[in-house]
Scaffold this motif. Structure first.
Motif, PDB file in Angstrom:
ATOM      1  N   TYR A 263      24.632  10.903   4.680  1.00  0.00           N
ATOM      2  CA  TYR A 263      24.472  10.090   3.475  1.00  0.00           C
ATOM      3  C   TYR A 263      23.938   8.703   3.846  1.00  0.00           C
ATOM      4  CZ  TYR A 263      25.538   9.205  -1.454  1.00  0.00           C
ATOM      5  OH  TYR A 263      25.440   8.968  -2.809  1.00  0.00           O
ATOM      6  N   TYR A 264      24.410   8.170   4.950  1.00  0.00           N
ATOM      7  CA  TYR A 264      23.930   6.876   5.433  1.00  0.00           C
ATOM      8  C   TYR A 264      22.433   6.947   5.757  1.00  0.00           C
ATOM      9  CZ  TYR A 264      23.452   2.859   8.608  1.00  0.00           C
ATOM     10  OH  TYR A 264      23.051   1.712   9.230  1.00  0.00           O
ATOM     11  N   VAL A 265      22.014   8.014   6.450  1.00  0.00           N
ATOM     12  CA  VAL A 265      20.597   8.193   6.765  1.00  0.00           C
ATOM     13  C   VAL A 265      19.774   8.310   5.486  1.00  0.00           C
ATOM     14  CG1 VAL A 265      18.922   9.747   7.849  1.00  0.00           C
ATOM     15  CG2 VAL A 265      21.077   9.229   9.014  1.00  0.00           C
ATOM     16  N   TYR A 266      20.285   9.071   4.535  1.00  0.00           N
ATOM     17  CA  TYR A 266      19.604   9.227   3.245  1.00  0.00           C
ATOM     18  C   TYR A 266      19.420   7.870   2.564  1.00  0.00           C
ATOM     19  CZ  TYR A 266      19.234  10.372  -1.749  1.00  0.00           C
ATOM     20  OH  TYR A 266      18.847  10.433  -3.064  1.00  0.00           O
ATOM     21  N   ASN A 267      20.443   7.052   2.566  1.00  0.00           N
ATOM     22  CA  ASN A 267      20.344   5.734   1.944  1.00  0.00           C
ATOM     23  C   ASN A 267      19.327   4.854   2.652  1.00  0.00           C
ATOM     24  OD1 ASN A 267      22.233   6.262  -0.047  1.00  0.00           O
ATOM     25  ND2 ASN A 267      23.960   5.477   1.148  1.00  0.00           N
ATOM     26  N   GLN A 268      19.305   4.895   3.973  1.00  0.00           N
ATOM     27  CA  GLN A 268      18.366   4.069   4.720  1.00  0.00           C
ATOM     28  C   GLN A 268      16.923   4.471   4.449  1.00  0.00           C
ATOM     29  OE1 GLN A 268      19.038   1.283   6.368  1.00  0.00           O
ATOM     30  NE2 GLN A 268      21.200   1.552   5.819  1.00  0.00           N
ATOM     31  N   PHE A 269      16.670   5.773   4.352  1.00  0.00           N
ATOM     32  CA  PHE A 269      15.327   6.213   3.962  1.00  0.00           C
ATOM     33  C   PHE A 269      15.006   5.721   2.554  1.00  0.00           C
ATOM     34  CE2 PHE A 269      15.260   9.389   7.432  1.00  0.00           C
ATOM     35  CZ  PHE A 269      13.944   9.212   7.853  1.00  0.00           C
ATOM     36  N   GLY A 270      15.995   5.776   1.668  1.00  0.00           N
ATOM     37  CA  GLY A 270      15.772   5.289   0.318  1.00  0.00           C
ATOM     38  C   GLY A 270      15.473   3.804   0.269  1.00  0.00           C
ATOM     39  N   TYR A 271      16.058   3.046   1.190  1.00  0.00           N
ATOM     40  CA  TYR A 271      15.791   1.605   1.267  1.00  0.00           C
ATOM     41  C   TYR A 271      14.435   1.303   1.899  1.00  0.00           C
ATOM     42  CZ  TYR A 271      20.856   1.345   0.527  1.00  0.00           C
ATOM     43  OH  TYR A 271      22.133   1.484   0.035  1.00  0.00           O
ATOM     44  N   GLY A 272      13.777   2.310   2.452  1.00  0.00           N
ATOM     45  CA  GLY A 272      12.487   2.099   3.104  1.00  0.00           C
ATOM     46  C   GLY A 272      12.572   1.761   4.570  1.00  0.00           C
ATOM     47  N   ASN A 273      13.769   1.828   5.161  1.00  0.00           N
ATOM     48  CA  ASN A 273      13.936   1.534   6.587  1.00  0.00           C
ATOM     49  C   ASN A 273      13.725   2.818   7.401  1.00  0.00           C
ATOM     50  OD1 ASN A 273      14.686  -1.100   5.857  1.00  0.00           O
ATOM     51  ND2 ASN A 273      16.821  -0.467   5.609  1.00  0.00           N
ATOM     52  N   TYR A 274      12.482   3.280   7.472  1.00  0.00           N
ATOM     53  CA  TYR A 274      12.195   4.593   8.026  1.00  0.00           C
ATOM     54  C   TYR A 274      12.533   4.693   9.512  1.00  0.00           C
ATOM     55  CZ  TYR A 274       9.620   5.165   3.651  1.00  0.00           C
ATOM     56  OH  TYR A 274       9.266   5.232   2.326  1.00  0.00           O
TER      57      TYR A 274
END
Length: 304
Positions: A263-274
């Motif tokens: 879930y943390y990884v999913y959120n980071q991708f959503g924030y644009g921090n690829y």
């Protein structure tokens, strides 16, 4: 003097022709795997060593190489450490619980339940093939403040909590749901392992006076080690990547008490921090590999 090729393999030209034909049949899979799996996998690995963000999508090759900085920042992030602890708790509690339930069901179906055995198999396996979103939505209604669980508890004078909105009970509630959903898979695997054990082994132990618990502890469990290993590894891979359950049921809350690494990884991708998200994903991959190695060490057959 004449020579014969009888008993020998096909001539080199024929073997090469067979190899070419085999590769032609495998080519569609290789192409799809390379484009949609291997390529993105290698790209994400390289991305984890860069500073790529959503602003760099138009110029992905103009990003900077940052080495291991992303991995260092992942472990410095307090939210990631929270997700790591939550995931660890989910795995440490959930895997033994699910394996115990799956093994108990398998033993019951293998020896104790004669009638309607197929019905029980289908019934316990049905949650596995049911959409995880549908299962999570149903459990969310069951566990809400006025849901079925609290209604039943109220009949005996117990005032149950709001399970999914209580930071103490939210993760245990998700663990119970995940164990209920996944025990059917382990039941089928363990049942196959139990049926592979020769009956004469149990009969000899019974003649020697070994009781049911002694036979289970000293014979069934050791003979089931390879099967237990398979179940533990499959379950670990799934539980370490747990995402759908908290996403549907709690959105990672309350107060990040059900936030997991996926879930943390999913959120980071959503924030644009690829790049940062890729680094966190590979940390998760390393954890999965490490846990699998430990399980192979503890559960592998003693003859290996």
């Amino acid at each position: 003097m004449t020579t014969t090729t009888e008993g020998r393999g096909p001539p080199p030209v024929h073997r090469r022709r067979q190899a070419v034909v085999a590769w032609l049949f495998a080519l569609p899979f290789v192409a799809v795997f390379s484009v949609f799996m291997l390529g993105p996998l290698l790209a994400s690995f390289g991305m984890s060593f860069s500073d790529l963000t959503v602003r760099d999508i138009k110029t992905p090759f103009a990003v900077n190489f940052v080495g291991l900085d992303n991995f260092a920042q992942v472990f410095q992030d307090e939210l990631f450490r929270k997700a790591l602890v939550n995931t660890f708790f989910f795995v440490v509690v959930g895997i033994p619980l699910t394996m115990a339930l799956g093994l108990a069901l398998a033993v019951a179906l293998n020896s104790g339940i004669e009638k309607f055995r197929s019905v029980f198999r289908v019934g316990f396996y049905t949650p596995v093939v049911t959409s995880i979103v549908a299962v999570a939505v149903v459990w969310r209604f069951i566990l809400q403040d006025s849901g079925l669980v609290n209604t039943v508890l109220g009949w005996v004078g117990i005032n149950g909590p709001d399970w999914l909105n209580d930071s103490t009970w939210a993760m245990p509630s998700i663990i119970v749901m995940a164990a209920w959903r996944n025990m059917g898979t382990l039941m089928i695997i363990f049942l196959a392992g139990l049926q592979a054990i020769p009956r004469d082994v149990y009969e000899a132990a019974e003649v020697d006076g070994a009781g049911a618990w002694r036979r289970f502890r000293s014979m069934t469990v050791p003979l089931m080690r390879p099967t237990l290993l398979l179940g533990a590894v499959l379950l670990s891979v799934g539980f370490l990547q747990v995402f759908e359950e908290p996403f549907v049921m709690t959105k990672g809350g309350p107060v990040n008490s059900t936030l997991t690494i996926s879930y943390y990884v999913y959120n980071q991708f959503g924030y644009g921090n690829y790049a940062f998200a890729s680094a966190a994903a590979y940390v998760l991959f390393a954890l999965i590999a490490a846990l699998a190695a430990v399980q192979f060490r503890l559960l592998r057959s003693k003859e290996d």
